[in-house]
Design a protein around this motif. Sequence first.
Motif, PDB file in Angstrom:
ATOM      1  N   ARG A  91      -2.576   0.677  -9.072  1.00 35.15           N
ATOM      2  CA  ARG A  91      -1.950   1.986  -8.843  1.00 35.15           C
ATOM      3  C   ARG A  91      -0.527   1.749  -8.354  1.00 35.15           C
ATOM      4  O   ARG A  91      -0.312   1.072  -7.355  1.00 35.15           O
ATOM      5  N   THR A  92       0.424   2.322  -9.043  1.00 34.86           N
ATOM      6  CA  THR A  92       1.816   2.254  -8.607  1.00 34.86           C
ATOM      7  C   THR A  92       2.104   3.465  -7.714  1.00 34.86           C
ATOM      8  O   THR A  92       1.267   4.361  -7.571  1.00 34.86           O
ATOM      9  N   GLY A  93       3.278   3.487  -7.113  1.00 39.67           N
ATOM     10  CA  GLY A  93       3.733   4.682  -6.393  1.00 39.67           C
ATOM     11  C   GLY A  93       3.385   4.720  -4.919  1.00 39.67           C
ATOM     12  O   GLY A  93       3.740   5.681  -4.233  1.00 39.67           O
ATOM     13  N   GLY A  94       2.703   3.697  -4.411  1.00 39.71           N
ATOM     14  CA  GLY A  94       2.507   3.567  -2.969  1.00 39.71           C
ATOM     15  C   GLY A  94       1.294   4.268  -2.373  1.00 39.71           C
ATOM     16  O   GLY A  94       0.932   3.994  -1.234  1.00 39.71           O
ATOM     17  N   GLU A  95       0.661   5.191  -3.095  1.00 42.81           N
ATOM     18  CA  GLU A  95      -0.522   5.850  -2.532  1.00 42.81           C
ATOM     19  C   GLU A  95      -1.720   4.916  -2.691  1.00 42.81           C
ATOM     20  O   GLU A  95      -1.855   4.240  -3.719  1.00 42.81           O
ATOM     21  N   VAL A  96      -2.581   4.922  -1.667  1.00 41.53           N
ATOM     22  CA  VAL A  96      -3.749   4.038  -1.728  1.00 41.53           C
ATOM     23  C   VAL A  96      -4.990   4.903  -1.887  1.00 41.53           C
ATOM     24  O   VAL A  96      -5.732   5.158  -0.950  1.00 41.53           O
ATOM     25  N   ARG A  97      -5.141   5.464  -3.076  1.00 44.18           N
ATOM     26  CA  ARG A  97      -6.332   6.266  -3.396  1.00 44.18           C
ATOM     27  C   ARG A  97      -6.582   6.227  -4.895  1.00 44.18           C
ATOM     28  O   ARG A  97      -5.737   5.815  -5.680  1.00 44.18           O
ATOM     29  N   ILE A  98      -7.780   6.709  -5.245  1.00 51.38           N
ATOM     30  CA  ILE A  98      -8.247   6.638  -6.640  1.00 51.38           C
ATOM     31  C   ILE A  98      -7.851   7.896  -7.424  1.00 51.38           C
ATOM     32  O   ILE A  98      -7.693   7.845  -8.640  1.00 51.38           O
ATOM     33  N   SER A  99      -7.737   9.033  -6.720  1.00 50.41           N
ATOM     34  CA  SER A  99      -7.363  10.316  -7.342  1.00 50.41           C
ATOM     35  C   SER A  99      -8.207  10.645  -8.584  1.00 50.41           C
ATOM     36  O   SER A  99      -7.663  11.044  -9.619  1.00 50.41           O
ATOM     37  N   ASN A 100      -9.525  10.423  -8.471  1.00 45.53           N
ATOM     38  CA  ASN A 100     -10.454  10.845  -9.534  1.00 45.53           C
ATOM     39  C   ASN A 100     -10.293  10.086 -10.857  1.00 45.53           C
ATOM     40  O   ASN A 100     -10.586  10.603 -11.922  1.00 45.53           O
ATOM     41  N   PHE A 101      -9.832   8.843 -10.789  1.00 43.42           N
ATOM     42  CA  PHE A 101      -9.717   7.999 -11.992  1.00 43.42           C
ATOM     43  C   PHE A 101     -10.940   7.077 -12.059  1.00 43.42           C
ATOM     44  O   PHE A 101     -11.354   6.518 -11.046  1.00 43.42           O
ATOM     45  N   LEU A 102     -11.540   6.894 -13.178  1.00 41.81           N
ATOM     46  CA  LEU A 102     -12.574   5.892 -13.452  1.00 41.81           C
ATOM     47  C   LEU A 102     -13.597   5.686 -12.329  1.00 41.81           C
ATOM     48  O   LEU A 102     -13.869   4.554 -11.935  1.00 41.81           O
ATOM     49  N   LEU A 103     -14.157   6.785 -11.829  1.00 39.74           N
ATOM     50  CA  LEU A 103     -15.068   6.679 -10.686  1.00 39.74           C
ATOM     51  C   LEU A 103     -16.313   5.850 -11.027  1.00 39.74           C
ATOM     52  O   LEU A 103     -16.826   5.109 -10.205  1.00 39.74           O
ATOM     53  N   TRP A 104     -16.767   5.963 -12.231  1.00 44.77           N
ATOM     54  CA  TRP A 104     -17.971   5.245 -12.682  1.00 44.77           C
ATOM     55  C   TRP A 104     -17.632   3.806 -13.055  1.00 44.77           C
ATOM     56  O   TRP A 104     -18.309   2.860 -12.670  1.00 44.77           O
ATOM     57  N   GLN A 105     -16.535   3.658 -13.798  1.00 42.77           N
ATOM     58  CA  GLN A 105     -16.235   2.360 -14.415  1.00 42.77           C
ATOM     59  C   GLN A 105     -15.614   1.348 -13.453  1.00 42.77           C
ATOM     60  O   GLN A 105     -15.629   0.149 -13.712  1.00 42.77           O
ATOM     61  N   ALA A 106     -15.010   1.827 -12.357  1.00 47.36           N
ATOM     62  CA  ALA A 106     -14.274   0.905 -11.472  1.00 47.36           C
ATOM     63  C   ALA A 106     -15.152   0.345 -10.349  1.00 47.36           C
ATOM     64  O   ALA A 106     -14.640  -0.184  -9.362  1.00 47.36           O
ATOM     65  N   ALA A 107     -16.473   0.430 -10.532  1.00 44.17           N
ATOM     66  CA  ALA A 107     -17.398   0.012  -9.466  1.00 44.17           C
ATOM     67  C   ALA A 107     -17.072  -1.381  -8.928  1.00 44.17           C
ATOM     68  O   ALA A 107     -17.137  -1.619  -7.728  1.00 44.17           O
ATOM     69  N   TYR A 108     -16.711  -2.320  -9.811  1.00 40.76           N
ATOM     70  CA  TYR A 108     -16.402  -3.684  -9.379  1.00 40.76           C
ATOM     71  C   TYR A 108     -15.013  -4.144  -9.823  1.00 40.76           C
ATOM     72  O   TYR A 108     -14.769  -5.341  -9.927  1.00 40.76           O
ATOM     73  N   SER A 109     -14.124  -3.186 -10.053  1.00 38.24           N
ATOM     74  CA  SER A 109     -12.757  -3.573 -10.427  1.00 38.24           C
ATOM     75  C   SER A 109     -12.038  -4.138  -9.206  1.00 38.24           C
ATOM     76  O   SER A 109     -12.284  -3.713  -8.082  1.00 38.24           O
ATOM     77  N   GLU A 110     -11.118  -5.043  -9.461  1.00 35.63           N
ATOM     78  CA  GLU A 110     -10.237  -5.525  -8.396  1.00 35.63           C
ATOM     79  C   GLU A 110      -9.086  -4.525  -8.275  1.00 35.63           C
ATOM     80  O   GLU A 110      -8.440  -4.184  -9.277  1.00 35.63           O
ATOM     81  N   LEU A 111      -8.835  -4.051  -7.067  1.00 38.19           N
ATOM     82  CA  LEU A 111      -7.825  -3.009  -6.861  1.00 38.19           C
ATOM     83  C   LEU A 111      -6.508  -3.608  -6.383  1.00 38.19           C
ATOM     84  O   LEU A 111      -6.491  -4.430  -5.462  1.00 38.19           O
ATOM     85  N   VAL A 112      -5.428  -3.209  -7.020  1.00 39.42           N
ATOM     86  CA  VAL A 112      -4.093  -3.651  -6.610  1.00 39.42           C
ATOM     87  C   VAL A 112      -3.208  -2.422  -6.457  1.00 39.42           C
ATOM     88  O   VAL A 112      -3.058  -1.639  -7.402  1.00 39.42           O
ATOM     89  N   PHE A 113      -2.663  -2.227  -5.283  1.00 33.72           N
ATOM     90  CA  PHE A 113      -1.776  -1.088  -5.020  1.00 33.72           C
ATOM     91  C   PHE A 113      -0.362  -1.613  -4.800  1.00 33.72           C
ATOM     92  O   PHE A 113      -0.168  -2.575  -4.057  1.00 33.72           O
ATOM     93  N   THR A 114       0.590  -0.999  -5.455  1.00 31.52           N
ATOM     94  CA  THR A 114       1.974  -1.435  -5.300  1.00 31.52           C
ATOM     95  C   THR A 114       2.879  -0.233  -4.999  1.00 31.52           C
ATOM     96  O   THR A 114       2.641   0.867  -5.502  1.00 31.52           O
ATOM     97  N   ASP A 115       3.918  -0.470  -4.190  1.00 33.23           N
ATOM     98  CA  ASP A 115       4.871   0.596  -3.859  1.00 33.23           C
ATOM     99  C   ASP A 115       5.809   0.900  -5.030  1.00 33.23           C
ATOM    100  O   ASP A 115       6.495   1.920  -5.032  1.00 33.23           O
ATOM    101  N   CYS A 116       5.866  -0.004  -5.989  1.00 33.41           N
ATOM    102  CA  CYS A 116       6.756   0.169  -7.142  1.00 33.41           C
ATOM    103  C   CYS A 116       6.474   1.524  -7.816  1.00 33.41           C
ATOM    104  O   CYS A 116       5.326   1.857  -8.109  1.00 33.41           O
TER     105      CYS A 116
END
Length: 248
Positions: free
Chosen positions: A186-211
């Motif tokens: 997720r770009t833009g600095g927010e650290v949330r999912i915002s209703n994206f891929l709730l089912w599919q991201a069960a074991y995704s590696e999450l990377v948040f960037t301020d870019c």
Amino acid sequence: MLDGSSVQSQAPLPRHVAIVMDGNGRWAKKRFMPRFFGHKAGVDSLVKTVLACADRGIDYLTVYAFSSENWKRPTEEVSGLMGLVLVAVAKYLTKLADQGVRIRIVGDRTEVSDKLRAAWEHAESLTQNNTRITLSVCFNYGGRWDVVQACRQAIRDGVPPDELDEARLNGYMALAHTPDPDLFIRTGGEVRISNFLLWQAAYSELVFTDCLWPEFGVAELDSALAEYARRDRRFGGVKDSVPEARRA
Ligand code: IPE
Ligand code: IPE
Ligand code: MG
């Protein structure tokens, strides 16, 4: 001769990368420009990212372009985004098709205009036989919408409750044509999912960037891939399944 060390040093590459392309509005604001200017720059960023992912051997890229909740934005911004889709298809479809990109649109199409639906259908049919990378554009998409539409479809098909397991339901999900995302950015600095891929991201590696999304490029992609390569994925298991006592 087989060089074992170079094989070992190859970093694990995600097969499927998902991105919440956030920060267009703030990028434009920083430049004293209207938000639309940021969305326009975001399209260019997306095209660069698709090609960079394809170059790196990533098989699937899934991006969040318009959420089920983005209708809450001012009418002018919403219609600007709808118009931008048509402009983006006209400007970039041939290039993406020539580069071997298969395009899939994921989301509720019933609420968009006939013109937009026709543009989506054209993009999908023109690229349906491409195999280099699959780009899924989530538009009027929400993770909760996806779970509900999948359940409805399963019920319509008459699937008996006892037979509806995770694999069967997954077949009804909007991203059934992809494996689960390995890396979720997720770009833009927010650290949330915002209703994206709730089912599919069960074991995704999450990377948040301020870019901010229009500034996202090859350097940021490579840095997210490097971060992914450092992660230790366990999927609920343990790192080494051979018990200590059995190791020589
Ligand atoms: C993401 O950027 C694009 C869409 C949601 C369509 P934003 O428009 O949310 O940009 P910010 O978060 O306001 O900066
Ligand atoms: C998520 O960004 C949706 C897209 C990037 C398309 P938002 O800007 O809509 O998310 P919130 O409102 O900050 O959670
Ligand atoms: Mg935002």
